[in-house]
Design a protein around this motif. Structure first.
Motif, short mmCIF file in Angstrom:
data_model
loop_
_atom_site.label_atom_id
_atom_site.label_comp_id
_atom_site.label_asym_id
_atom_site.label_seq_id
_atom_site.Cartn_x
_atom_site.Cartn_y
_atom_site.Cartn_z
N GLY A 110 8.05 4.11 -6.45
CA GLY A 110 6.76 3.59 -6.87
C GLY A 110 6.77 3.01 -8.26
O GLY A 110 5.72 2.97 -8.92
N SER A 133 2.07 1.81 -3.48
CA SER A 133 1.00 2.34 -4.32
C SER A 133 0.81 3.84 -4.09
O SER A 133 0.60 4.61 -5.03
N GLN A 134 0.88 4.25 -2.83
CA GLN A 134 0.74 5.68 -2.50
C GLN A 134 1.91 6.49 -3.04
O GLN A 134 1.73 7.62 -3.54
N GLN A 135 3.10 5.92 -2.97
CA GLN A 135 4.27 6.60 -3.52
C GLN A 135 4.15 6.76 -5.02
O GLN A 135 4.49 7.80 -5.58
N ARG A 136 3.62 5.73 -5.68
CA ARG A 136 3.42 5.80 -7.13
C ARG A 136 2.45 6.93 -7.49
O ARG A 136 2.68 7.68 -8.44
N ALA A 137 1.39 7.05 -6.70
CA ALA A 137 0.42 8.12 -6.95
C ALA A 137 1.07 9.49 -6.74
O ALA A 137 0.82 10.43 -7.52
N ARG A 138 1.90 9.62 -5.70
CA ARG A 138 2.58 10.90 -5.45
C ARG A 138 3.52 11.28 -6.59
O ARG A 138 3.72 12.46 -6.88
N LEU A 153 0.84 -1.20 0.00
CA LEU A 153 0.00 0.00 0.00
C LEU A 153 0.87 1.25 0.00
O LEU A 153 0.56 2.24 -0.69
N ASP A 154 1.97 1.23 0.76
CA ASP A 154 2.90 2.37 0.77
C ASP A 154 3.47 2.59 -0.62
O ASP A 154 3.59 3.74 -1.08
N ARG A 214 -1.73 4.23 -12.89
CA ARG A 214 -2.11 3.06 -12.08
C ARG A 214 -2.07 1.82 -12.96
O ARG A 214 -2.76 1.74 -13.97
#
Length: 216
Positions: free
Chosen positions: A184, A47-52, A44-45, A57
């Motif tokens: 990410g 995935s959040q880094q990828r979004a940042r 999950l971390d 996606r």
């Protein structure tokens, strides 16, 4: 197909393998969901880094670190070609639930006698799960190894005497995995690299096993 990366020993690279295997299948155009069943939430971390980082996606990442996983994962599988479970270390109830949810369990081990010995408890859980899921398939995967080292060869030879067997595909100790994870990204997003080729070989070998639902 539902594939779980499980080992009660921590630090064997479960999350790295789970993310990159999911990414390889997504690259091939498959619908993929990754279940983060580790209370630490490393996937999950990521995935959040990828979004940042503003990156697209590639696949869904769902947090399900609970012992109802075996009931919830098949529901998610109805809308996916592949489910990848990033399993927890040393949480027996979660581990059992992940095993019951899976078609295939991959047990990452590093080239060390200690990893081979530590896997005994994991194999006992697999045997227990097969009472309820006799079709559950399992394989060792050598991770973070130098394929030509004596230790890697000896570990592979030791595991060859076991049930489950060891996969032919091996994953090396490569800086690309650490570098991409921090931002990410995945090794499949790099230009042709040994790390990307190793993950592609792993995905191809899993496909040849023809486990679970009809092979895509």
């Amino acid at each position: 197909m539902i594939v779980a990366l499980l080992n009660q020993k921590g630090g064997v690279g479960k999350t790295t393998l789970a993310l990159n295997l999911a990414g390889e299948w997504a690259r091939q155009g498959k619908r993929v969901t990754l279940i983060d069943a580790d209370p630490q939430g490393s996937a999950l971390d990521w995935s959040q880094q990828r979004a940042r980082e503003g990156l697209p996606r590639l696949f869904g990442v769902v947090g399900l670190a609970r012992d109802t996983l075996h009931r919830e994962a098949p529901e998610l599988a109805r809308n996916a070609d592949h489910i990848v479970i990033d399993g927890p270390p040393r949480v027996a109830a979660l581990m059992r639930s992940a095993l019951l949810a899976s078609d295939l369990v991959l047990i990452p081990v590093q080239p060390s006698p200690l990893d081979g010995w530590a896997s005994a408890e994991m194999l006992a859980l697999v045997a227990e799960a097969r009472i309820y899921r006799p079709d559950l398939a399992a394989r060792f995967i050598l991770n973070r190894c130098g394929a030509r080292t004596v230790l890697a060869r000896e570990t592979a030879e030791t595991l060859a005497d076991h049930d489950p067997p060891v996969l032919a595909a091996t994953i090396g100790q490569r800086i690309a995995f650490a570098v991409t994870a921090q931002s990410g990204r995945l090794v499949s997003e790099l230009h042709d690299t040994p790390a990307a080729r190793e993950i592609a070989a792993l995905a191809a070998e899993i496909k040849r096993l023809s486990i679970g639902r009809a092979a895509p």
